[in-house]
Write a protein that holds these residues in place. Structure first.
Motif, PDB file in Angstrom:
ATOM      1  N   LYS A   1       0.901  -1.305  -0.061  1.00 58.06           N
ATOM      2  CA  LYS A   1       0.012   0.130   0.076  1.00 58.06           C
ATOM      3  C   LYS A   1       0.970   1.466   0.006  1.00 58.06           C
ATOM      4  CE  LYS A   1      -4.048  -1.975   1.787  1.00 58.06           C
ATOM      5  NZ  LYS A   1      -5.340  -2.014   2.804  1.00 58.06           N
ATOM      6  N   GLN A   2       1.677   1.221  -0.774  1.00 63.29           N
ATOM      7  CA  GLN A   2       2.724   2.206  -0.873  1.00 63.29           C
ATOM      8  C   GLN A   2       2.893   2.760  -2.451  1.00 63.29           C
ATOM      9  OE1 GLN A   2       6.913   0.967  -0.387  1.00 63.29           O
ATOM     10  NE2 GLN A   2       7.667   2.946   0.327  1.00 63.29           N
ATOM     11  N   ILE A   3       2.913   4.152  -2.454  1.00 70.48           N
ATOM     12  CA  ILE A   3       2.909   4.619  -3.841  1.00 70.48           C
ATOM     13  C   ILE A   3       4.241   4.276  -4.540  1.00 70.48           C
ATOM     14  CG2 ILE A   3       2.852   6.849  -5.264  1.00 70.48           C
ATOM     15  CD1 ILE A   3       1.098   7.946  -3.194  1.00 70.48           C
ATOM     16  N   SER A   4       4.062   3.592  -5.653  1.00 68.91           N
ATOM     17  CA  SER A   4       5.148   3.044  -6.428  1.00 68.91           C
ATOM     18  C   SER A   4       5.402   3.733  -7.658  1.00 68.91           C
ATOM     19  CB  SER A   4       5.107   1.504  -6.843  1.00 68.91           C
ATOM     20  OG  SER A   4       3.939   1.485  -7.617  1.00 68.91           O
ATOM     21  N   GLY A   5       4.497   4.603  -8.140  1.00 68.89           N
ATOM     22  CA  GLY A   5       4.567   5.531  -9.064  1.00 68.89           C
ATOM     23  C   GLY A   5       3.584   6.432  -9.303  1.00 68.89           C
ATOM     24  N   ILE A   6       3.619   7.530  -9.870  1.00 61.29           N
ATOM     25  CA  ILE A   6       2.687   8.783 -10.175  1.00 61.29           C
ATOM     26  C   ILE A   6       2.988   9.055 -11.512  1.00 61.29           C
ATOM     27  CG2 ILE A   6       1.894  10.872  -9.775  1.00 61.29           C
ATOM     28  CD1 ILE A   6       2.842  10.352  -6.746  1.00 61.29           C
ATOM     29  N   LYS A   7       2.125   9.071 -12.489  1.00 61.24           N
ATOM     30  CA  LYS A   7       2.044   9.478 -13.971  1.00 61.24           C
ATOM     31  C   LYS A   7       1.008  10.481 -14.208  1.00 61.24           C
ATOM     32  CE  LYS A   7       4.663   5.534 -15.115  1.00 61.24           C
ATOM     33  NZ  LYS A   7       5.028   4.514 -16.275  1.00 61.24           N
ATOM     34  N   LYS A   8       1.360  11.373 -15.187  1.00 63.68           N
ATOM     35  CA  LYS A   8       0.384  12.380 -15.528  1.00 63.68           C
ATOM     36  C   LYS A   8      -0.588  11.673 -16.806  1.00 63.68           C
ATOM     37  CE  LYS A   8       0.077  17.078 -17.398  1.00 63.68           C
ATOM     38  NZ  LYS A   8      -0.979  17.544 -16.360  1.00 63.68           N
ATOM     39  N   GLY A   9      -1.862  11.823 -16.557  1.00 64.61           N
ATOM     40  CA  GLY A   9      -2.704  11.594 -17.289  1.00 64.61           C
ATOM     41  C   GLY A   9      -3.314  12.845 -17.987  1.00 64.61           C
ATOM     42  N   THR A  10      -3.175  13.086 -19.482  1.00 61.83           N
ATOM     43  CA  THR A  10      -3.735  14.412 -20.066  1.00 61.83           C
ATOM     44  C   THR A  10      -4.924  14.059 -20.739  1.00 61.83           C
ATOM     45  OG1 THR A  10      -1.238  14.792 -20.622  1.00 61.83           O
ATOM     46  CG2 THR A  10      -2.962  16.048 -21.784  1.00 61.83           C
ATOM     47  N   LYS A  11      -5.796  14.634 -20.504  1.00 65.04           N
ATOM     48  CA  LYS A  11      -7.245  14.540 -21.059  1.00 65.04           C
ATOM     49  C   LYS A  11      -7.212  14.524 -22.225  1.00 65.04           C
ATOM     50  CE  LYS A  11      -8.355  19.412 -21.037  1.00 65.04           C
ATOM     51  NZ  LYS A  11      -9.085  20.635 -20.634  1.00 65.04           N
ATOM     52  N   LEU A  12      -8.223  13.262 -22.642  1.00 65.32           N
ATOM     53  CA  LEU A  12      -8.489  13.105 -23.927  1.00 65.32           C
ATOM     54  C   LEU A  12      -7.414  12.177 -24.765  1.00 65.32           C
ATOM     55  CD1 LEU A  12     -10.595  15.934 -25.082  1.00 65.32           C
ATOM     56  CD2 LEU A  12     -11.177  13.747 -24.222  1.00 65.32           C
ATOM     57  N   SER A  13      -6.273  12.126 -23.851  1.00 64.05           N
ATOM     58  CA  SER A  13      -4.968  11.298 -24.619  1.00 64.05           C
ATOM     59  C   SER A  13      -5.382   9.858 -24.824  1.00 64.05           C
ATOM     60  CB  SER A  13      -3.641  11.680 -23.806  1.00 64.05           C
ATOM     61  OG  SER A  13      -2.743  10.746 -24.455  1.00 64.05           O
ATOM     62  N   LYS A  14      -4.957   9.236 -25.873  1.00 63.42           N
ATOM     63  CA  LYS A  14      -4.947   7.935 -26.211  1.00 63.42           C
ATOM     64  C   LYS A  14      -3.631   7.261 -25.940  1.00 63.42           C
ATOM     65  CE  LYS A  14      -8.567   8.483 -29.607  1.00 63.42           C
ATOM     66  NZ  LYS A  14      -8.981   8.116 -30.834  1.00 63.42           N
ATOM     67  N   LYS A  15      -2.635   7.660 -25.382  1.00 65.52           N
ATOM     68  CA  LYS A  15      -1.380   7.319 -25.024  1.00 65.52           C
ATOM     69  C   LYS A  15      -1.615   6.279 -23.700  1.00 65.52           C
ATOM     70  CE  LYS A  15       3.026   8.551 -23.128  1.00 65.52           C
ATOM     71  NZ  LYS A  15       3.777   9.580 -22.477  1.00 65.52           N
ATOM     72  N   ILE A  16      -0.998   4.882 -23.809  1.00 63.64           N
ATOM     73  CA  ILE A  16      -0.964   3.974 -22.619  1.00 63.64           C
ATOM     74  C   ILE A  16      -0.197   4.394 -21.569  1.00 63.64           C
ATOM     75  CG2 ILE A  16      -0.740   1.685 -22.046  1.00 63.64           C
ATOM     76  CD1 ILE A  16      -2.943   2.038 -23.911  1.00 63.64           C
ATOM     77  N   ILE A  17      -0.698   4.479 -20.370  1.00 67.16           N
ATOM     78  CA  ILE A  17      -0.035   4.762 -19.220  1.00 67.16           C
ATOM     79  C   ILE A  17       0.015   3.476 -18.299  1.00 67.16           C
ATOM     80  CG2 ILE A  17       0.121   6.223 -17.023  1.00 67.16           C
ATOM     81  CD1 ILE A  17      -2.096   7.786 -18.678  1.00 67.16           C
ATOM     82  N   SER A  18       1.449   3.088 -18.087  1.00 66.15           N
ATOM     83  CA  SER A  18       1.663   1.838 -17.652  1.00 66.15           C
ATOM     84  C   SER A  18       2.152   1.776 -16.159  1.00 66.15           C
ATOM     85  CB  SER A  18       2.579   0.981 -18.643  1.00 66.15           C
ATOM     86  OG  SER A  18       2.816  -0.365 -17.839  1.00 66.15           O
ATOM     87  N   SER A  19       1.834   0.934 -15.247  1.00 66.96           N
ATOM     88  CA  SER A  19       2.477   0.885 -14.025  1.00 66.96           C
ATOM     89  C   SER A  19       3.871   0.510 -13.911  1.00 66.96           C
ATOM     90  CB  SER A  19       1.643  -0.020 -13.132  1.00 66.96           C
ATOM     91  OG  SER A  19       1.553  -1.355 -13.702  1.00 66.96           O
ATOM     92  N   ASN A  20       4.357  -0.263 -15.124  1.00 66.27           N
ATOM     93  CA  ASN A  20       5.621  -0.725 -15.203  1.00 66.27           C
ATOM     94  C   ASN A  20       6.000  -1.923 -14.427  1.00 66.27           C
ATOM     95  OD1 ASN A  20       6.113   1.196 -17.258  1.00 66.27           O
ATOM     96  ND2 ASN A  20       6.924   2.561 -16.134  1.00 66.27           N
TER      97      ASN A  20
END
Length: 163
Positions: free
Chosen positions: A93-112
């Motif tokens: 329950k520890q934050i392992s990553g924070i990524k920016k999600g840009t509205k309406l983007s179709k780019k995949i955002i992965s936890s890695n």
């Protein structure tokens, strides 16, 4: 004609009300004792829909996606009208990553890396809550009556991300 108007208003209200209260809610707790409410996404349908087609948050600060087991998560912002922070949470329950999600983007955002949960909140809220990689957080599912009490009491501190 009056009956038709009434029926239209009734069903419009019903669908709006059911959408606002349809998702289960969770109370997220941060290490500094900050608590805030989010919608829960547990089912595949809730996860697929996420925060799509919502232009502002009402009675929630975002959404917590829970996995049955740890896994690499891929998300996107298609049809999402709010810039979000995508916060990946590991088995501790520890934050392992924070990524920016840009509205309406179709780019995949992965936890890695495999995670047990993902939290989506408005980007500006991440700064407001001072969230960082390595921070711990916890959550509990709110009973409907507890959520209603919070709404009725106007506990605005439970909604730091809502304008």
């Amino acid at each position: 004609m009056k009956n038709n108007t009434f029926i239209i208003y009734f069903f419009s209200f019903f669908f709006l009300f059911s959408y606002v209260f349809a998702n289960e809610k969770a109370l997220v707790r941060l290490k500094d004792k900050t608590n805030f409410i989010v919608d829960l996404a547990i089912s595949d349908e809730e996860k697929r829909r996420g925060l799509m087609n919502i232009d502002r948050l009402v009675n929630t600060n975002g959404m917590l996606f829970l996995n049955k087991r740890k896994k690499i998560v891929n998300m996107w912002m298609k049809n999402t009208y709010i810039n979000l922070s995508i916060i990946f949470i590991n088995t501790d329950k520890q934050i392992s990553g924070i990524k920016k999600g840009t509205k309406l983007s179709k780019k995949i955002i992965s936890s890695n890396k495999p995670v047990i949960a993902t939290l989506e909140i408005p980007s500006v809220c991440t700064k407001k809550l001072k969230l960082n990689i390595g921070d711990y957080l916890d959550w509990e599912i709110l009973k409907y009556q507890d959520f209603v009490k919070i709404i009725k009491s106007k506990e605005t501190d439970k909604f730091p991300c809502v304008k």
